[in-house]
Scaffold this active site. Structure first.
Site, PDB file in Angstrom:
ATOM      1  N   SER A 283       0.668  -1.131   0.069  1.00 48.29           N
ATOM      2  CA  SER A 283       0.119  -0.060  -0.297  1.00 48.29           C
ATOM      3  C   SER A 283       1.087   1.731  -0.411  1.00 48.29           C
ATOM      4  O   SER A 283       2.435   1.475   0.447  1.00 48.29           O
ATOM      5  CB  SER A 283      -1.233   0.208   1.110  1.00 48.29           C
ATOM      6  OG  SER A 283      -1.544   1.292   1.520  1.00 48.29           O
TER       7      SER A 283
ATOM      8  N   TYR B  13      -1.211   0.244  10.612  1.00 49.37           N
ATOM      9  CA  TYR B  13      -1.890  -0.259   9.522  1.00 49.37           C
ATOM     10  C   TYR B  13      -0.139  -0.100   8.715  1.00 49.37           C
ATOM     11  O   TYR B  13      -0.076  -1.032   7.582  1.00 49.37           O
ATOM     12  CB  TYR B  13      -3.018   0.389   9.150  1.00 49.37           C
ATOM     13  CG  TYR B  13      -2.990   0.321   7.692  1.00 49.37           C
ATOM     14  CD1 TYR B  13      -2.923  -1.174   6.441  1.00 49.37           C
ATOM     15  CD2 TYR B  13      -2.854   0.820   6.812  1.00 49.37           C
ATOM     16  CE1 TYR B  13      -3.625  -1.314   5.682  1.00 49.37           C
ATOM     17  CE2 TYR B  13      -2.914   0.816   5.100  1.00 49.37           C
ATOM     18  CZ  TYR B  13      -3.253  -0.407   4.932  1.00 49.37           C
ATOM     19  OH  TYR B  13      -3.948  -0.017   3.347  1.00 49.37           O
TER      20      TYR B  13
END
Length: 247
Positions: A143, A156
């Protein structure tokens, strides 16, 4: 150039979103595909649409016993796997001050340790396939959160940064065997990840979608299909995929 006939692929997170889009494109390009997720009903539904060379394997990447059982099933159906796509992931808003250890653990176990379980399981297959002169690919879906800071998403981001670093380092071990490693870092993408968020997080994503315009899951699938269909001597190792308006 996108003919994947003869390839044996495993795609995690294949029940929805990016994983499902990747599995669909790989199957349409001719690969045999094991669809991996915890949701057997969704996997069976997708496999029914994609044809007899695809099938679902209910597997939880956070459980070693589940991975071991699933890998045994995959080997029985596909034989040696030469393409692994780690697309399973979870994104939770878990601010440090909230101390949500369960959420942190869930993200670490899925986004990082889960990938390592699949790498451990299928590295022998990839090395064997490459040794036979076949193309062998390991693709990780990370990501842009590995680099960009978002308040409330430190853990995250840390899991995705670790996955990116893992992907960067793996070729030191695998490239001598002619196994390719590709890391893809999507930016804002329209997937089910947003449904894991609380109401505030979902409102934020909705606002970003309206202002920026997200990528589609099929955009990321396009990249995977392109990367793994290059000649085996050509490795696209790191790919950033962002909406044009995302800074």
């Amino acid at each position: 150039m996108t003919d994947l006939t003869g390839r044996n692929a495993v795609v995690t997170g294949a029940a929805s979103g990016i994983g499902a889009a990747i599995a669909t494109q790989l199957a349409e390009a001719g690969a045999a595909v094991a669809l991996v997720s915890r949701r057997q009903d969704r996997l069976d539904d997708l496999a029914g649409k994609l044809g007899p060379r695809t099938y679902g394997v209910a597997l939880d990447v956070t459980s070693q016993a589940s991975v071991d059982a699933g890998v045994e099933q995959i080997h029985a159906r596909l034989g040696t796997v030469d393409l692994v796509v780690n697309a399973a992931g979870v994104m939770l808003a878990a601010p440090i001050e909230a101390g949500r250890l369960d959420d942190w653990t869930r993200m670490i176990d899925t986004n990082l340790t889960g990938v390592l379980r699949l790498v451990q399981a299928f590295t022998p297959d990839l090395i064997e396939a490459a040794g036979e002169g076949r193309t062998a690919d390991l693709v990780n879906i990370s990501s842009i959160g590995a680099h960009v800071v978002f308040p409330g998403y430190a853990v995250y981001g840390a899991t995705k940064a670790a996955l990116t670093q893992l992907s960067t380092s793996l070729p030191a071990d695998l490239a001598p065997y002619d196994v390719r490693v590709t890391n893809i870092e999507p930016g804002l993408t329209d997937t089910e990840l947003a449904t894991h968020l609380d109401e505030t997080g979902q409102e934020l994503i909705a606002s970003m979608n309206e202002q920026i315009g997200p990528l589609a899951a099929s955009d990321i699938a396009d990249l995977v299909t392109f990367a793994v269909s290059r000649r085996r001597e050509f490795n696209l190792r790191q790919i950033f995929a962002l909406p044009t308006r995302q800074a």
